[in-house]
Design an enzyme around this catalytic site. Structure first.
Site, PDB file in Angstrom:
ATOM      1  N   SER A  93       0.837  -1.204   0.000  1.00 40.76           N
ATOM      2  CA  SER A  93       0.000   0.000   0.000  1.00 40.76           C
ATOM      3  C   SER A  93       0.870   1.251   0.000  1.00 40.76           C
ATOM      4  O   SER A  93       1.697   1.428  -0.882  1.00 40.76           O
ATOM      5  CB  SER A  93      -0.964  -0.040   1.184  1.00 40.76           C
ATOM      6  N   ASP A 141      -2.276   6.122  -4.135  1.00 41.09           N
ATOM      7  CA  ASP A 141      -1.140   5.412  -3.552  1.00 41.09           C
ATOM      8  C   ASP A 141      -0.661   4.318  -4.508  1.00 41.09           C
ATOM      9  O   ASP A 141      -1.252   4.118  -5.575  1.00 41.09           O
ATOM     10  CB  ASP A 141      -1.513   4.877  -2.168  1.00 41.09           C
ATOM     11  N   ASP A 179      -0.853   1.094  -4.923  1.00 38.28           N
ATOM     12  CA  ASP A 179      -1.756   0.074  -5.467  1.00 38.28           C
ATOM     13  C   ASP A 179      -3.120   0.647  -5.832  1.00 38.28           C
ATOM     14  O   ASP A 179      -4.035  -0.096  -6.180  1.00 38.28           O
ATOM     15  CB  ASP A 179      -1.898  -1.110  -4.512  1.00 38.28           C
ATOM     16  N   ASP A 231      -5.673   2.010  -4.297  1.00 40.74           N
ATOM     17  CA  ASP A 231      -6.944   1.827  -3.590  1.00 40.74           C
ATOM     18  C   ASP A 231      -7.305   3.078  -2.778  1.00 40.74           C
ATOM     19  O   ASP A 231      -8.469   3.313  -2.480  1.00 40.74           O
ATOM     20  CB  ASP A 231      -6.939   0.570  -2.713  1.00 40.74           C
TER      21      ASP A 231
END
Length: 572
Positions: free
Chosen positions: A147, A297, A299, A301
């Site tokens: 993340s 960010d 990834d 999400d």
């Protein structure tokens, strides 16, 4: 572990089944005793849906063996649950260093155990992985990501067949299966015919879903000026394409942050919750006179939204503000179209703004509250399939529209916030003005978060002691207001302070304390599930003063939160 246990762990890694390169790297740790101890002090533990840690050799590090062991244990679990059935998995990865190689190793272990594995051929976002699990009718999904953690970290997130992160009791079943696996049992020799590379087929289906749930106006000519930065992450694989498909023609990319790069060279940490990571994006926005700035960010999400407060000036909205903007607009839009009914619900977490409950009440629908972490919102979507999930969010910059994805989704949220900003622009308004309307309608709500890093075993003990002390001696007043209610989510107790009556909390147990004062100010304390931090959440609410500026009222609210901080011993 004791020093002798650490030494035994270390000695094991100097021999097969560990490969020669790994053994050489372990041998080099002899010259750095502190690093050696940290690398072998314990096994990486499952936290929020998986494991996350620093990359390197050792049992307490992210590497092919620790992830291989997790995957081997997961295979045993899946075979126990789905006896004599063909099992399907999906694996994705983000931009972090070694993510592609680690994803391949995970796919190999699946295939070596006879589990069909769909592997994304290039980096993809976490929400697309969540979507792909359901789309491909898989039994599990894995995404290699840490993340928004700093560059030295990586991780392994596990998703169930519903596309949501694993939750109790399944997570404990998987942990038990992993703990029974020795490193020598890991099967890396894949049956290559069981690995199938995927990309465009799933991309198209996912893009179609995003447009279906988040596009409000089908116009193909939209004038909103947008600046986007992926912060060197996977957002570049989806968000520009989705925005262009939706008709946004004024999209400006922060070029220095567009190339995926696990070192994240332009930021200290790729976290869109921090305004300093938007420095380059805000500079470009000033040049282009952009009306909105979006950052995601690694990834993709989480998303941060920057808005133009006046010409040449930009401000990062809080996760709570972004959440209520999108929720209020969606519910109002659906109500006007006759698409809202008492069977609809929205969702948020115990540390997010109480304004979400006010909004839901106004529209006559339910707002379900869960523990911190989007996995709990995903679980509610699955649990209450007889109800219509409209949207959900959490203060940590996560939001989801619709139920086709079961984790926070910065892709659909980016499209939705741009659609809202475009519609407001055509009416001569903007996001700040709309947020002000929301506060006028429901009252002023303001929240702040303080995160304190506590590294290592001593830090862990300090976090536990802080929560223990607050349980033993809870504050009687906060900011000159009596504490009237205490929620202890570890004991599942809601305590009425004046009467000492105790009622139960119908949520899974979690090491969280929450104090509520007579004027509904709220302080919540919890350890992070993914980082060595203790987090303090502050929330206040008051009537909105139409005769006073929003800026002045937010400043006054911040001053009140400072008093809460002092009384909880966070500031002098």
């Amino acid at each position: 572990m004791t020093d002798s246990e650490i030494s035994a762990n270390y000695q094991t890694w100097l021999n097969p089944p560990f490969d020669a390169q790994t053994r050489d790297q372990v041998k080099k740790l002899e010259g750095t005793p502190k690093q050696l101890k940290e690398a072998f002090a314990k096994n990486l533990e499952f936290g929020t849906g998986g494991i996350r840690g620093i990359m390197g050799v050792g049992t307490n590090r992210i590497n092919r063996y620790t992830l291989g062991r997790c995957t081997q244990g997961l295979c045993h679990h899946l075979k126990t649950v789905h006896q004599n059935k063909s099992i399907i998995s999906v694996v994705a990865y983000d931009c972090r260093n070694h993510s592609a190689a680690l994803a391949k190793e995970v796919a190999n272990v699946f295939a070596a155990n006879g589990v069909k594995c769909f592997l994304f051929s290039e980096l993809r976002t976490t929400p697309e992985l969540s979507f792909a699990v359901r789309y491909l009718k898989a039994h599990c999904g894995i995404v290699i990501t840490a993340s928004h953690n700093p560059p030295q970290y990586n991780g392994y997130k596990v998703y169930g067949p519903d596309g949501g992160q694993i939750v109790p009791p399944i997570d404990q079943d998987i942990i038990d299966a992993i703990e029974q696996v020795s490193f020598s049992e890991i099967q890396f020799d894949a049956k290559q015919q069981l690995i199938e590379l995927i990309d465009e087929k799933v991309d198209k289906a996912y893009f179609h879903t995003v447009l279906n749930v988040a596009q409000i106006n089908p116009s193909k000519s939209k004038s909103l000026k947008i600046v986007f930065t992926s912060l060197h992450g996977t957002g570049m694989t989806t968000i520009p394409s989705v925005l262009e498909k939706a008709g946004f023609q004024q999209l400006h990319i922060v070029k220095k942050q567009a190339e995926p790069n696990g070192d994240f060279p332009t930021v200290e940490s790729p976290n869109p919750e921090e305004s300093k990571v938007f420095s380059l994006a805000f500079d470009l926005a000033k040049q282009q006179d952009a009306e909105i700035v979006i950052g995601t960010d690694p990834d993709a999400d989480r998303l941060g939204i920057g808005v133009q407060t006046k010409k040449g000036h930009y401000q990062l909205l809080s996760g709570n503000q972004t959440m209520v903007l999108m929720t209020e607009f969606l519910l109002n839009h659906k109500k006007r179209k006759g698409q809202l009914n008492q069977n609809s619900f929205i969702a948020t977490t115990i540390v997010s703004t109480p304004l979400m409950e006010k909004i839901a009440h106004h529209y006559g629908i339910e707002c379900k509250i869960c523990l911190t972490g989007f996995k709990w919102i995903g679980q509610m979507i699955q649990k209450f399939q007889n109800q219509e999930f409209i949207c959900g969010g959490e203060e940590s910059f996560g939001f989801l529209v619709g139920n086709q994805v079961r984790d926070k989704d910065a892709v659909s949220a980016s499209l939705l916030i741009c659609e809202i900003a475009q519609i407001l622009k055509t009416k001569g308004s903007n996001l700040i003005a709309y947020l002000t309307e929301i506060y006028c309608k429901y009252g002023l709500f303001h929240e702040e978060l303080v995160s304190l890093t506590k590294e290592g075993e001593l830090g862990f003990q300090e976090i536990q002691q802080q929560l223990k002390s607050l349980r033993q001696s809870p504050p009687q007043t906060l900011a000159n207001q009596k504490v009237v209610t205490i929620h202890d989510f570890q004991s599942s107790q809601c305590i009425d302070v004046s009467s000492q009556q105790i009622s139960s909390i119908d949520l899974p147990q979690s090491n969280v304390l929450q104090f509520i004062t007579q004027n509904q100010s709220k302080v919540t304390i919890r350890p992070s599930g993914t980082e060595p931090k203790i987090k303090y959440y502050f929330s206040i609410q008051r009537p909105y003063d139409a005769q006073n500026s929003l800026f002045n009222q937010l400043q006054q609210a911040s001053e009140e939160i400072e008093r809460l901080k002092r009384d909880i011993n966070l500031s002098p």
